[in-house]
Design a protein around this motif. Structure first.
Motif, PDB file in Angstrom:
ATOM      1  N   ASP A  13     -10.814-101.714  -9.425  1.00 48.54           N
ATOM      2  CA  ASP A  13     -11.688-101.204 -10.477  1.00 48.54           C
ATOM      3  C   ASP A  13     -11.280 -99.782 -10.830  1.00 48.54           C
ATOM      4  O   ASP A  13     -11.084 -98.942  -9.940  1.00 48.54           O
ATOM      5  CB  ASP A  13     -13.150-101.215 -10.021  1.00 48.54           C
ATOM      6  N   VAL A  14     -11.162 -99.525 -12.139  1.00 46.49           N
ATOM      7  CA  VAL A  14     -10.757 -98.193 -12.605  1.00 46.49           C
ATOM      8  C   VAL A  14     -11.773 -97.715 -13.652  1.00 46.49           C
ATOM      9  O   VAL A  14     -11.876 -98.312 -14.738  1.00 46.49           O
ATOM     10  CB  VAL A  14      -9.348 -98.212 -13.220  1.00 46.49           C
ATOM     11  N   PRO A  15     -12.518 -96.648 -13.371  1.00 46.11           N
ATOM     12  CA  PRO A  15     -13.416 -96.066 -14.382  1.00 46.11           C
ATOM     13  C   PRO A  15     -12.601 -95.498 -15.538  1.00 46.11           C
ATOM     14  O   PRO A  15     -11.481 -95.013 -15.346  1.00 46.11           O
ATOM     15  CB  PRO A  15     -14.150 -94.969 -13.609  1.00 46.11           C
ATOM     16  N   LEU A  16     -13.165 -95.535 -16.733  1.00 44.92           N
ATOM     17  CA  LEU A  16     -12.457 -95.043 -17.911  1.00 44.92           C
ATOM     18  C   LEU A  16     -12.727 -93.560 -18.138  1.00 44.92           C
ATOM     19  O   LEU A  16     -13.854 -93.073 -17.957  1.00 44.92           O
ATOM     20  CB  LEU A  16     -12.861 -95.843 -19.150  1.00 44.92           C
ATOM     21  N   HIS A  17     -11.700 -92.861 -18.560  1.00 42.81           N
ATOM     22  CA  HIS A  17     -11.799 -91.431 -18.862  1.00 42.81           C
ATOM     23  C   HIS A  17     -12.652 -91.233 -20.126  1.00 42.81           C
ATOM     24  O   HIS A  17     -12.621 -92.059 -21.048  1.00 42.81           O
ATOM     25  CB  HIS A  17     -10.390 -90.871 -19.069  1.00 42.81           C
ATOM     26  N   GLN A  18     -13.366 -90.124 -20.183  1.00 44.41           N
ATOM     27  CA  GLN A  18     -14.245 -89.857 -21.317  1.00 44.41           C
ATOM     28  C   GLN A  18     -13.470 -89.793 -22.628  1.00 44.41           C
ATOM     29  O   GLN A  18     -13.996 -90.156 -23.692  1.00 44.41           O
ATOM     30  CB  GLN A  18     -14.995 -88.527 -21.092  1.00 44.41           C
ATOM     31  N   GLN A  19     -12.209 -89.360 -22.578  1.00 45.96           N
ATOM     32  CA  GLN A  19     -11.438 -89.276 -23.827  1.00 45.96           C
ATOM     33  C   GLN A  19     -11.268 -90.654 -24.454  1.00 45.96           C
ATOM     34  O   GLN A  19     -11.277 -90.786 -25.686  1.00 45.96           O
ATOM     35  CB  GLN A  19     -10.072 -88.634 -23.569  1.00 45.96           C
ATOM     36  N   ASP A  59     -13.687 -97.405   2.048  1.00 44.08           N
ATOM     37  CA  ASP A  59     -13.394 -97.763   0.662  1.00 44.08           C
ATOM     38  C   ASP A  59     -13.406 -96.526  -0.222  1.00 44.08           C
ATOM     39  O   ASP A  59     -14.174 -95.588   0.011  1.00 44.08           O
ATOM     40  CB  ASP A  59     -14.444 -98.753   0.135  1.00 44.08           C
ATOM     41  N   VAL A  60     -12.537 -96.560  -1.234  1.00 44.17           N
ATOM     42  CA  VAL A  60     -12.612 -95.555  -2.293  1.00 44.17           C
ATOM     43  C   VAL A  60     -13.510 -96.165  -3.363  1.00 44.17           C
ATOM     44  O   VAL A  60     -13.108 -97.076  -4.086  1.00 44.17           O
ATOM     45  CB  VAL A  60     -11.219 -95.227  -2.860  1.00 44.17           C
ATOM     46  N   THR A  61     -14.729 -95.687  -3.451  1.00 42.44           N
ATOM     47  CA  THR A  61     -15.737 -96.309  -4.313  1.00 42.44           C
ATOM     48  C   THR A  61     -15.496 -95.981  -5.783  1.00 42.44           C
ATOM     49  O   THR A  61     -14.722 -95.080  -6.129  1.00 42.44           O
ATOM     50  CB  THR A  61     -17.135 -95.818  -3.921  1.00 42.44           C
ATOM     51  N   ILE A  62     -16.190 -96.735  -6.632  1.00 41.78           N
ATOM     52  CA  ILE A  62     -16.108 -96.463  -8.067  1.00 41.78           C
ATOM     53  C   ILE A  62     -16.593 -95.054  -8.364  1.00 41.78           C
ATOM     54  O   ILE A  62     -16.028 -94.343  -9.202  1.00 41.78           O
ATOM     55  CB  ILE A  62     -16.926 -97.511  -8.848  1.00 41.78           C
ATOM     56  N   ALA A  63     -17.625 -94.621  -7.645  1.00 44.45           N
ATOM     57  CA  ALA A  63     -18.137 -93.266  -7.857  1.00 44.45           C
ATOM     58  C   ALA A  63     -17.071 -92.225  -7.526  1.00 44.45           C
ATOM     59  O   ALA A  63     -16.900 -91.228  -8.250  1.00 44.45           O
ATOM     60  CB  ALA A  63     -19.385 -93.035  -7.006  1.00 44.45           C
ATOM     61  N   ALA A  64     -16.333 -92.450  -6.428  1.00 46.37           N
ATOM     62  CA  ALA A  64     -15.277 -91.513  -6.039  1.00 46.37           C
ATOM     63  C   ALA A  64     -14.151 -91.515  -7.071  1.00 46.37           C
ATOM     64  O   ALA A  64     -13.605 -90.464  -7.429  1.00 46.37           O
ATOM     65  CB  ALA A  64     -14.745 -91.876  -4.663  1.00 46.37           C
ATOM     66  N   LYS A  65     -13.814 -92.703  -7.564  1.00 45.57           N
ATOM     67  CA  LYS A  65     -12.763 -92.787  -8.578  1.00 45.57           C
ATOM     68  C   LYS A  65     -13.205 -92.125  -9.885  1.00 45.57           C
ATOM     69  O   LYS A  65     -12.434 -91.415 -10.535  1.00 45.57           O
ATOM     70  CB  LYS A  65     -12.403 -94.256  -8.837  1.00 45.57           C
ATOM     71  N   ALA A  66     -14.468 -92.381 -10.276  1.00 42.64           N
ATOM     72  CA  ALA A  66     -14.989 -91.800 -11.519  1.00 42.64           C
ATOM     73  C   ALA A  66     -14.984 -90.273 -11.455  1.00 42.64           C
ATOM     74  O   ALA A  66     -14.636 -89.593 -12.433  1.00 42.64           O
ATOM     75  CB  ALA A  66     -16.395 -92.318 -11.788  1.00 42.64           C
ATOM     76  N   ALA A  67     -15.351 -89.724 -10.288  1.00 40.17           N
ATOM     77  CA  ALA A  67     -15.345 -88.270 -10.128  1.00 40.17           C
ATOM     78  C   ALA A  67     -13.940 -87.718 -10.251  1.00 40.17           C
ATOM     79  O   ALA A  67     -13.719 -86.645 -10.833  1.00 40.17           O
ATOM     80  CB  ALA A  67     -15.954 -87.895  -8.782  1.00 40.17           C
ATOM     81  N   ALA A  68     -12.959 -88.452  -9.699  1.00 41.02           N
ATOM     82  CA  ALA A  68     -11.570 -88.002  -9.774  1.00 41.02           C
ATOM     83  C   ALA A  68     -11.054 -88.061 -11.209  1.00 41.02           C
ATOM     84  O   ALA A  68     -10.429 -87.108 -11.706  1.00 41.02           O
ATOM     85  CB  ALA A  68     -10.708 -88.861  -8.862  1.00 41.02           C
ATOM     86  N   ILE A  69     -11.336 -89.175 -11.900  1.00 38.29           N
ATOM     87  CA  ILE A  69     -10.834 -89.325 -13.264  1.00 38.29           C
ATOM     88  C   ILE A  69     -11.491 -88.319 -14.209  1.00 38.29           C
ATOM     89  O   ILE A  69     -10.864 -87.823 -15.156  1.00 38.29           O
ATOM     90  CB  ILE A  69     -11.055 -90.777 -13.738  1.00 38.29           C
ATOM     91  N   ALA A  70     -12.753 -87.984 -13.956  1.00 42.35           N
ATOM     92  CA  ALA A  70     -13.441 -86.992 -14.793  1.00 42.35           C
ATOM     93  C   ALA A  70     -12.769 -85.621 -14.710  1.00 42.35           C
ATOM     94  O   ALA A  70     -12.887 -84.805 -15.641  1.00 42.35           O
ATOM     95  CB  ALA A  70     -14.900 -86.883 -14.376  1.00 42.35           C
ATOM     96  N   ARG A  71     -12.055 -85.371 -13.619  1.00 42.35           N
ATOM     97  CA  ARG A  71     -11.377 -84.076 -13.453  1.00 42.35           C
ATOM     98  C   ARG A  71     -10.039 -84.028 -14.193  1.00 42.35           C
ATOM     99  O   ARG A  71      -9.486 -82.945 -14.394  1.00 42.35           O
ATOM    100  CB  ARG A  71     -11.136 -83.816 -11.962  1.00 42.35           C
ATOM    101  N   LEU A  72      -9.511 -85.192 -14.549  1.00 42.37           N
ATOM    102  CA  LEU A  72      -8.221 -85.206 -15.246  1.00 42.37           C
ATOM    103  C   LEU A  72      -8.369 -84.585 -16.630  1.00 42.37           C
ATOM    104  O   LEU A  72      -9.334 -84.881 -17.358  1.00 42.37           O
ATOM    105  CB  LEU A  72      -7.702 -86.636 -15.373  1.00 42.37           C
ATOM    106  N   PRO A  73      -7.436 -83.729 -17.044  1.00 46.65           N
ATOM    107  CA  PRO A  73      -7.558 -83.067 -18.347  1.00 46.65           C
ATOM    108  C   PRO A  73      -7.372 -84.029 -19.519  1.00 46.65           C
ATOM    109  O   PRO A  73      -6.712 -85.063 -19.385  1.00 46.65           O
ATOM    110  CB  PRO A  73      -6.442 -82.022 -18.300  1.00 46.65           C
ATOM    111  N   ARG A  74      -7.948 -83.694 -20.630  1.00 45.47           N
ATOM    112  CA  ARG A  74      -7.767 -84.459 -21.855  1.00 45.47           C
ATOM    113  C   ARG A  74      -6.394 -84.147 -22.443  1.00 45.47           C
ATOM    114  O   ARG A  74      -5.800 -83.110 -22.171  1.00 45.47           O
ATOM    115  CB  ARG A  74      -8.854 -84.100 -22.882  1.00 45.47           C
ATOM    116  N   TYR A  75      -5.902 -85.058 -23.244  1.00 41.88           N
ATOM    117  CA  TYR A  75      -4.674 -84.814 -24.007  1.00 41.88           C
ATOM    118  C   TYR A  75      -5.076 -84.372 -25.408  1.00 41.88           C
ATOM    119  O   TYR A  75      -5.782 -85.105 -26.126  1.00 41.88           O
ATOM    120  CB  TYR A  75      -3.826 -86.080 -24.083  1.00 41.88           C
ATOM    121  N   GLU A  76      -4.675 -83.172 -25.803  1.00 43.12           N
ATOM    122  CA  GLU A  76      -5.026 -82.642 -27.121  1.00 43.12           C
ATOM    123  C   GLU A  76      -3.949 -83.029 -28.122  1.00 43.12           C
ATOM    124  O   GLU A  76      -2.864 -82.466 -28.148  1.00 43.12           O
ATOM    125  CB  GLU A  76      -5.186 -81.114 -27.045  1.00 43.12           C
ATOM    126  N   PHE A  77      -4.251 -84.035 -28.918  1.00 45.62           N
ATOM    127  CA  PHE A  77      -3.276 -84.445 -29.932  1.00 45.62           C
ATOM    128  C   PHE A  77      -3.991 -84.698 -31.240  1.00 45.62           C
ATOM    129  O   PHE A  77      -4.550 -85.665 -31.526  1.00 45.62           O
ATOM    130  CB  PHE A  77      -2.482 -85.688 -29.473  1.00 45.62           C
TER     131      PHE A  77
END
Length: 523
Positions: free
Chosen positions: A405-411, A505-523
């Motif tokens: 399971d992979v949470p989606l980035h806000q972008q 387990d690496v939970t969905i919550a843990a994954k979501a927190a990690a993905i939320a930290r990833l920067p957006r791509y400004e294009f």
């Protein structure tokens, strides 16, 4: 009297070696109740040739026993693959020479050692019949037991058959030592001179052929029962077809190491060394190893056939830089299919969607491109208001074999990806649904089209894979901002590095927190 000699039969002045066929084996030996071999009219000659003739008859009975075993009549013990003493000696001779070659290849000092002439004399006395059973056992007892454990004989110490085998092994050892002496002087052309080796007949082999392609099918079926091997079936089937075509038969039991070596050399003329090593040879090794472990074959002749593939020299990082990533995402965002009035040349709407969405999905999930292009509407859901995609093997193919399971980035949400998913019809998002093909083939086809399209747009730098460049970048960026490798591995579907990674387990919550930290791509 002659009639009292065990296994010797006198009929009207002519002598025969004779063995009674056990009742339970008669159906597997043509209904015969006994076996005979003519020894001629001379009593002394008959006595001299009797032991060898009896050993040959015992060999035939052992073959009948094997047929009974294969039919399920008797439990498998020793004696499954019986050989005559000369055949055992021939195999031992070849094994000794192969060991000599191996030692010379690894230890250059070996050629400087002198042959043990005293031991050679003992071997000569052994095959001339001068040694007692105890002396023979000390000299060749170990190989006798080794061949017995392989099922090549059932002889016990003190029997005629045991002495014949021991004497034959003295011949093979003596001849091998002669070759060793010649090789120390640089002569590698020597051949055995003893008649026992020069006239040894090839081992009789009446077992049913073992299909190479059948082994592959059975191996893959076993993997499929565990939900794995789907990708291997597509990649390995043509490999085994190539091997069978090259050796001109499909019997795995007749496959030799030299066959595999020759096939490897022929394949290298048309294929990359990495393909031959990592796909062709690796698949054959794996299936033959499985066959040995499951008592389908005796040996894995491909076990040590390998290619040393040098690592490709890199002149830059494997992932996209930020500027390169932004350029690719701009091309994907702005893609408009060419107008065509011809339905045959018109770009399918699913392909258009794949070109627009798969790069940004790869960028924010670190997934493989084919894992993205095989996604279906039903693979998306919300967990505590967090949109999540489940990448799973039943959609097509997942390299690790397990879902994740992979949470989606806000972008992705801001760009309207979930709106696109909600508007889509049930089924695959990036290729037309079909009942004739599973998701792996069309997903890979679309993934290839996306990669080719991006390369045609000249936005993929040299040395970077159009799809794997995103996986490398995802890991690099995640490490830069301090996300734990285990969390990144869980998101990307990489195997853990230690056994400790399997705990917790690496939970969905843990994954979501990690993905939320990833920067957006400004294009």
């Amino acid at each position: 009297m002659a009639g009292r000699v065990r296994n010797l039969l006198n009929r009207d002045g002519r002598y025969f070696a004779r063995l009674v066929v056990p009742k339970e084996l008669r159906p597997y030996m043509g209904g015969k109740t006994e076996l005979r071999t003519a020894l001629g009219p001379d009593y002394r000659t008959a006595l001299k040739t009797l032991p060898g003739a009896v050993a040959a008859l015992q060999h035939k009975i052992a073959l009948g026993e094997r047929r009974a075993i294969e039919a399920g009549e008797r439990s498998i013990t020793i004696g499954r693959y019986p050989l005559l003493p000369p055949q055992i000696a021939s195999r031992d001779y070849r094994m000794r020479l192969a060991h000599d070659e191996l030692i010379r290849a690894h230890y250059h000092q070996y050629a400087g050692f002198e042959v043990d002439y005293e031991k050679a004399r003992r071997f000569r006395d052994g095959y001339s019949g001068k040694l007692s059973d105890d002396e023979l056992e000390r000299l060749v007892g170990e190989p006798i037991e080794e061949f017995k454990s392989l099922g090549n004989h059932t002889a016990t110490k003190g029997s005629v058959e045991w002495r014949l085998i021991a004497q034959a092994l003295c011949v093979s050892a003596y001849e091998a030592m002669s070759r060793q002496h010649e090789r120390n002087d640089g002569d590698f052309k020597g051949e055995p001179s003893h008649p026992l080796l020069t006239t040894a007949q090839p081992a009789e082999d009446d077992r049913q052929p073992v299909s190479l392609k059948g082994l592959l099918t059975d191996y893959l079926d076993e993997r499929a029962a565990d939900g794995k091997g789907g990708e291997a079936r597509k990649r390995w089937t043509p490999v085994f077809a190539s091997l069978s075509k090259f050796i001109r038969h499909n019997d795995a039991r007749k496959l030799t190491k030299q066959n595999v070596l020759d096939w490897k050399d022929a394949s290298l003329k048309t294929l990359a060394s990495k393909t031959v090593g990592d796909v062709y040879l690796a698949s054959v090794r794996t299936v033959l190893k499985w066959a040995v472990n499951n008592d389908r074959l005796e040996t894995n002749v491909a076990e040590n056939v390998r290619i040393k593939v040098s690592k490709k020299q890199r002149s830059r990082e494997q992932g996209f830089t930020l500027d390169e990533a932004v350029e690719v995402l701009k091309v994907a965002r702005d893609h408009q299919p060419k107008h065509s009035a011809n339905p045959q040349t018109r770009e399918a709407p699913e392909t258009t969607a794949a070109k627009r969405w798969s790069p940004i999905l790869c960028a924010h999930t670190g997934a493989r491109i084919a894992e993205i292009t095989q996604l279906r509407k039903q693979d998306f859901r919300y967990e505590n208001d967090v949109p999540v995609v489940r990448i799973r093997p039943d959609a097509g193919s997942v390299k690790a074999g397990n879902y994740r399971d992979v949470p989606l980035h806000q972008q992705l949400i801001d760009l309207g990806f979930m709106d696109f998913v909600n508007r889509a019809a049930d089924g695959p998002l990036f290729y037309p649904a079909s009942k004739k093909k599973d998701g792996t083939l069309p997903a890979r086809t679309v993934a290839g089209r996306v990669s080719d399209w991006l390369q045609d747009k000249e936005v993929i730098p040299e040395g970077v894979s159009p799809s794997h460049g995103w996986r490398h970048r995802f890991k690099t960026v995640g490490r830069e901002i301090g996300i734990a490798d285990r969390t990144l591995d869980a998101i990307q579907g990489h195997a853990g590095r230690t056994s400790g990674d399997d705990y917790g387990d690496v939970t969905i919550a843990a994954k979501a927190a990690a993905i939320a930290r990833l920067p957006r791509y400004e294009f």
